[in-house]
Design an enzyme around this catalytic site. Structure first.
Site, PDB file in Angstrom:
ATOM      1  N   ASN A 161       0.800  -1.229   0.000  1.00 20.25           N
ATOM      2  CA  ASN A 161       0.000   0.000   0.000  1.00 20.25           C
ATOM      3  C   ASN A 161       0.836   1.284   0.000  1.00 20.25           C
ATOM      4  O   ASN A 161       0.366   2.311  -0.479  1.00 20.25           O
ATOM      5  CB  ASN A 161      -1.043  -0.016   1.131  1.00 20.25           C
ATOM      6  CG  ASN A 161      -0.424   0.018   2.497  1.00 20.25           C
ATOM      7  OD1 ASN A 161       0.713  -0.396   2.687  1.00 20.25           O
ATOM      8  ND2 ASN A 161      -1.172   0.489   3.465  1.00 20.25           N
ATOM      9  N   PRO A 185       9.955  -6.763  -0.946  1.00 20.33           N
ATOM     10  CA  PRO A 185       8.734  -5.975  -1.135  1.00 20.33           C
ATOM     11  C   PRO A 185       7.554  -6.878  -1.456  1.00 20.33           C
ATOM     12  O   PRO A 185       7.734  -8.057  -1.772  1.00 20.33           O
ATOM     13  CB  PRO A 185       9.079  -5.086  -2.339  1.00 20.33           C
ATOM     14  CG  PRO A 185      10.103  -5.853  -3.108  1.00 20.33           C
ATOM     15  CD  PRO A 185      10.853  -6.721  -2.115  1.00 20.33           C
ATOM     16  N   GLY A 238       2.814  -5.189   7.592  1.00 23.40           N
ATOM     17  CA  GLY A 238       1.800  -5.933   6.845  1.00 23.40           C
ATOM     18  C   GLY A 238       0.649  -6.276   7.763  1.00 23.40           C
ATOM     19  O   GLY A 238       0.420  -5.611   8.788  1.00 23.40           O
ATOM     20  N   GLU A 260       4.866  -3.715  12.341  1.00 22.58           N
ATOM     21  CA  GLU A 260       3.900  -2.639  12.039  1.00 22.58           C
ATOM     22  C   GLU A 260       2.717  -3.317  11.370  1.00 22.58           C
ATOM     23  O   GLU A 260       2.783  -3.676  10.198  1.00 22.58           O
ATOM     24  CB  GLU A 260       4.537  -1.606  11.100  1.00 22.58           C
ATOM     25  CG  GLU A 260       5.700  -0.839  11.702  1.00 22.58           C
ATOM     26  CD  GLU A 260       5.263   0.170  12.752  1.00 22.58           C
ATOM     27  OE1 GLU A 260       4.055   0.439  12.875  1.00 22.58           O
ATOM     28  OE2 GLU A 260       6.145   0.683  13.458  1.00 22.58           O
ATOM     29  N   CYS A 294      -3.068   1.785   6.665  1.00 22.10           N
ATOM     30  CA  CYS A 294      -3.242   1.179   7.984  1.00 22.10           C
ATOM     31  C   CYS A 294      -3.810   2.188   8.982  1.00 22.10           C
ATOM     32  O   CYS A 294      -4.436   1.808   9.961  1.00 22.10           O
ATOM     33  CB  CYS A 294      -1.916   0.636   8.491  1.00 22.10           C
ATOM     34  SG  CYS A 294      -0.619   1.876   8.444  1.00 22.10           S
ATOM     35  N   GLU A 468       8.553   3.025  14.295  1.00 19.46           N
ATOM     36  CA  GLU A 468       9.394   3.416  13.162  1.00 19.46           C
ATOM     37  C   GLU A 468       9.364   4.931  13.056  1.00 19.46           C
ATOM     38  O   GLU A 468       8.376   5.571  13.372  1.00 19.46           O
ATOM     39  CB  GLU A 468       8.869   2.798  11.870  1.00 19.46           C
ATOM     40  CG  GLU A 468       9.103   1.299  11.819  1.00 19.46           C
ATOM     41  CD  GLU A 468       8.807   0.679  10.454  1.00 19.46           C
ATOM     42  OE1 GLU A 468       7.878   1.132   9.778  1.00 19.46           O
ATOM     43  OE2 GLU A 468       9.535  -0.261  10.086  1.00 19.46           O
TER      44      GLU A 468
HETATM   45  P1  NAP Z   1       0.374  -8.959   4.028  1.00 17.98           P
HETATM   46  O1  NAP Z   1      -0.464  -9.858   3.231  1.00 17.98           O
HETATM   47  O2  NAP Z   1       0.601  -9.258   5.452  1.00 17.98           O
HETATM   48  O3  NAP Z   1       1.764  -8.850   3.251  1.00 17.98           O
HETATM   49  C1  NAP Z   1       2.804  -8.008   3.683  1.00 17.98           C
HETATM   50  C2  NAP Z   1       4.135  -8.550   3.209  1.00 17.98           C
HETATM   51  O4  NAP Z   1       4.353  -9.811   3.835  1.00 17.98           O
HETATM   52  C3  NAP Z   1       4.219  -8.799   1.711  1.00 17.98           C
HETATM   53  O5  NAP Z   1       5.518  -8.492   1.290  1.00 17.98           O
HETATM   54  C4  NAP Z   1       3.929 -10.285   1.607  1.00 17.98           C
HETATM   55  O6  NAP Z   1       4.490 -10.891   0.472  1.00 17.98           O
HETATM   56  C5  NAP Z   1       4.635 -10.790   2.851  1.00 17.98           C
HETATM   57  N1  NAP Z   1       4.179 -12.083   3.320  1.00 17.98           N
HETATM   58  C6  NAP Z   1       2.973 -12.674   3.167  1.00 17.98           C
HETATM   59  N2  NAP Z   1       2.947 -13.878   3.778  1.00 17.98           N
HETATM   60  C7  NAP Z   1       4.176 -14.056   4.324  1.00 17.98           C
HETATM   61  C8  NAP Z   1       4.778 -15.095   5.089  1.00 17.98           C
HETATM   62  N3  NAP Z   1       4.123 -16.199   5.422  1.00 17.98           N
HETATM   63  N4  NAP Z   1       6.057 -14.936   5.472  1.00 17.98           N
HETATM   64  C9  NAP Z   1       6.745 -13.823   5.146  1.00 17.98           C
HETATM   65  N5  NAP Z   1       6.222 -12.799   4.443  1.00 17.98           N
HETATM   66  C10 NAP Z   1       4.950 -12.909   4.039  1.00 17.98           C
HETATM   67  O7  NAP Z   1      -0.203  -7.462   4.012  1.00 17.98           O
HETATM   68  P2  NAP Z   1      -0.619  -6.591   2.767  1.00 17.98           P
HETATM   69  O8  NAP Z   1      -1.943  -7.044   2.300  1.00 17.98           O
HETATM   70  O9  NAP Z   1       0.492  -6.513   1.780  1.00 17.98           O
HETATM   71  O10 NAP Z   1      -0.716  -5.148   3.422  1.00 17.98           O
HETATM   72  C11 NAP Z   1      -1.848  -4.678   4.052  1.00 17.98           C
HETATM   73  C12 NAP Z   1      -1.713  -4.796   5.557  1.00 17.98           C
HETATM   74  O11 NAP Z   1      -0.569  -4.089   5.985  1.00 17.98           O
HETATM   75  C13 NAP Z   1      -2.868  -4.168   6.280  1.00 17.98           C
HETATM   76  O12 NAP Z   1      -3.251  -4.988   7.340  1.00 17.98           O
HETATM   77  C14 NAP Z   1      -2.298  -2.856   6.790  1.00 17.98           C
HETATM   78  O13 NAP Z   1      -2.931  -2.321   7.913  1.00 17.98           O
HETATM   79  C15 NAP Z   1      -0.890  -3.252   7.078  1.00 17.98           C
HETATM   80  N6  NAP Z   1      -0.020  -2.063   7.113  1.00 17.98           N
HETATM   81  C16 NAP Z   1       0.457  -1.659   8.328  1.00 17.98           C
HETATM   82  C17 NAP Z   1       1.245  -0.523   8.399  1.00 17.98           C
HETATM   83  C18 NAP Z   1       1.784  -0.045   9.721  1.00 17.98           C
HETATM   84  O14 NAP Z   1       2.695   0.762   9.704  1.00 17.98           O
HETATM   85  N7  NAP Z   1       1.273  -0.509  10.848  1.00 17.98           N
HETATM   86  C19 NAP Z   1       1.567   0.171   7.237  1.00 17.98           C
HETATM   87  C20 NAP Z   1       1.072  -0.281   6.024  1.00 17.98           C
HETATM   88  C21 NAP Z   1       0.277  -1.420   5.981  1.00 17.98           C
HETATM   89  P3  NAP Z   1       3.610 -11.165  -0.828  1.00 17.98           P
HETATM   90  O15 NAP Z   1       3.218  -9.847  -1.356  1.00 17.98           O
HETATM   91  O16 NAP Z   1       4.547 -11.876  -1.731  1.00 17.98           O
HETATM   92  O17 NAP Z   1       2.442 -11.995  -0.388  1.00 17.98           O
END
Ligand code: NAP
Length: 487
Positions: A161, A185, A238, A260, A294, A468
């Site tokens: 995002n 990424p 994530g 995060e 997020c 962060e």
């Molecule tokens: P996600 O599905 O958790 O994926 C995040 C990252 O983790 C991606 O690079 C993904 O790779 C990787 N990943 C997925 N499964 C994994 C595993 N089993 N082991 C290691 N890495 C793995 O989240 P998203 O859909 O990309 O992002 C949205 C989420 O991020 C939302 O919940 C949002 O609130 C959160 N977010 C939080 C913040 C904060 O600062 N708190 C900031 C931004 C976003 P792939 O893409 O290859 O699957």
């Protein structure tokens, strides 16, 4: 999906070196299609790293570690500063790239590039400022000296995002602290990460200090890196679900974790709020990145006396937004990242409608190519509906009515998350009183935007661990070492 279109039709050729970046070398390959969510067309393919590739990246990070750790902080600072300047110089191209692979409106993408680059400037300034500590023991037995050392090789995993900012928010402090890194990424948005690595090269980041890899097998690849005893840090941004898995993985080798994770931000508007200011703030808190943030306001709690006027004003503003492809400069609300994301939003809204929710604008996905969901306002939803408990991650604003301060606090805290919250009231004493009781890592008071590289970003409860940005962000990549000294 339509046929593959070459990314060079759109982006600066210097910025689309999409190969694995390991030890300063670019390794071309394919396997992961990158899709433009505005059209469904494939923009490019990036390589699919194996476990062996990931371990080579750890080798590269290790080979570069000693020299980088020994590089004077002033020199590290100047490299980060140059990287900031290069990002600023290439801001338009980077914004275009972000907008193409993520779908966000160009204005949001430009905002992201500025925000992302600022992490390099901020940590360029912080690198030489990390201090130590000297104390006498209370008994007078000896001196306590505390030094901060780089924690070691760091694995950085980022979401789609904010493809630029989530990477710089980790790379900046890690490099400033003296760590070498491997960035993974998100598969949906790898082009921005590779483009930034390209600029890092130009800024003078030595080979192996920053490595970037994409994979379709993040679980296996990450586990292999975490099991390698040379890796000492995992910084993840994530979803909470994946965060939980990674915390369990990291436990095996007791790797330090910064997390995060997801959010479910309440946006509380009291009767005494300045209505226009609250509506302006609501639009920013809800619609930055079309709700895919997020920190996005996920639940609007509005006091009874101002509720109807707020709903009317929000509906008018949301309905007026121009929906379109991210790369069209007039677009105000771009597509969602995937069809799956649209389906999830649709499911939450349909469920809310079934439970009695009244839709004032939007309320159903848009037909056609691209993954579009319109800006939506819905009220009269029960406070225990799924939409009040799950991250919507889209342009949907559910509004709930409340009567008392006590009720507002209870509703705001009725979630496993605690990342961001917002309060609108012209009575600052009240806002602070309520703010103190809201379980959150960050609170916007009469303000819909809180992210700033100089501030500590992070959550409580299941929204994460650690912070962060800010002065403390660099310490996430350092270990305190205590010397007991007699002199
Ligand atoms: P996600 O599905 O958790 O994926 C995040 C990252 O983790 C991606 O690079 C993904 O790779 C990787 N990943 C997925 N499964 C994994 C595993 N089993 N082991 C290691 N890495 C793995 O989240 P998203 O859909 O990309 O992002 C949205 C989420 O991020 C939302 O919940 C949002 O609130 C959160 N977010 C939080 C913040 C904060 O600062 N708190 C900031 C931004 C976003 P792939 O893409 O290859 O699957």
């Amino acid at each position: 999906m339509s046929l593959q279109t070459n990314i060079s039709d759109y982006a600066d050729p210097n910025l689309h070196a999409h190969g694995l970046y390991i030890g300063g070398a670019w390794e071309k390959g394919g396997g992961i299609p990158v899709v433009n969510p505005s059209t469904g067309e494939i923009l490019a393919e990036v390589p699919d790293a194996s476990v062996a590739d990931a371990l080579r990246a750890v080798d590269a990070a290790e080979a570069a570690a000693a020299a980088w750790r020994a590089t004077p902080t002033r020199q590290r600072s100047e490299i980060l500063r140059r990287w900031f300047e290069l990002m600023t110089r290439h801001a338009d191209e980077l914004a275009k790239l972000i907008s193409l692979e993520n779908g966000k409106a160009l204005s949001d993408a430009r905002g992201e590039v500025g925000y992302a680059a600022e992490f390099f400037r901020w940590y360029a300034e912080e690198a030489p400022r990390v201090g130590g500590e000297h104390r006498h023991t209370p008994s007078g037995s000896h001196n306590i000296l505390v030094d901060h050392e780089p924690i070691g090789i760091s694995v950085l995993i980022t979401p789609w995002n904010f493809p630029a900012a989530m990477a710089t928010r980790k790379i900046g402090p890690a490099l400033a602290a003296g760590c070498t890194v491997i960035l993974k990424p998100a598969s949906e948005t790898p082009l921005t990460a590779y483009a930034m690595a390209r600029l890092g090269e130009e800024a003078g980041v030595p080979a192996g200090v920053v490595n970037v890899l994409t994979t379709t097998n993040p679980g296996k690849v990450t586990s292999a890196m975490l099991e390698d005893p040379r890796v000492r840090k995992l910084s993840f941004t994530g979803s909470t679900g994946v965060g939980r898995i990674l915390l369990a993985e990291a436990a095996k080798t007791v790797v330090s974790c910064s997390m995060e994770l997801g959010g479910n931000a309440p946006f509380v508007v009291f009767d005494d709020a300045d209505l226009n200011a609250a509506l302006d703030g609501a639009m920013v808190a809800k619609m930055r990145n079309a709700g895919e943030a997020c920190t996005a306001a996920n639940r609007f709690y509005v006091q009874a006396g101002i509720h109807d006027a707020f709903v009317a004003g929000l509906t008018e503003r949301m309905a007026a937004l121009k929906i379109g492809p991210g790369s069209d400069p007039s677009t105000q609300c771009g597509p969602m990242i995937t069809t799956k994301a649209v389906q999830k939003i649709d499911h939450l809204v349909s469920d809310a409608i079934k439970l009695g929710g009244k839709v004032h604008t939007g309320g159903a996905p848009l037909a056609g190519s691209g993954y579009f969901y319109p800006p939506t306002v819905i009220d009269n939803v029960p406070v225990d509906a799924a939409i009040a408990h799950e991250e919507i991650f889209g342009p949907v604003a559910p509004v709930y009515k409340f009567e008392t301060e006590e009720e507002a606090v209870r509703l705001a805290n009725n979630t496993e998350y605690g990342l961001a919250a917002y309060i609108y009231s012209q009575d600052l004493k009240r806002a602070m009183r309520v703010g103190k009781r809201i379980e959150t890592g960050m609170l916007g008071i009469n303000r819909g935007l809180m992210s700033d590289p100089a501030a500590p970003f992070g959550g409580v409860k299941q929204s994460g661990l650690g912070r962060e940005g800010g002065v403390t962000g660099i310490l996430e990549f350092m270990e305190a070492k205590y010397y007991a000294v007699e002199f």
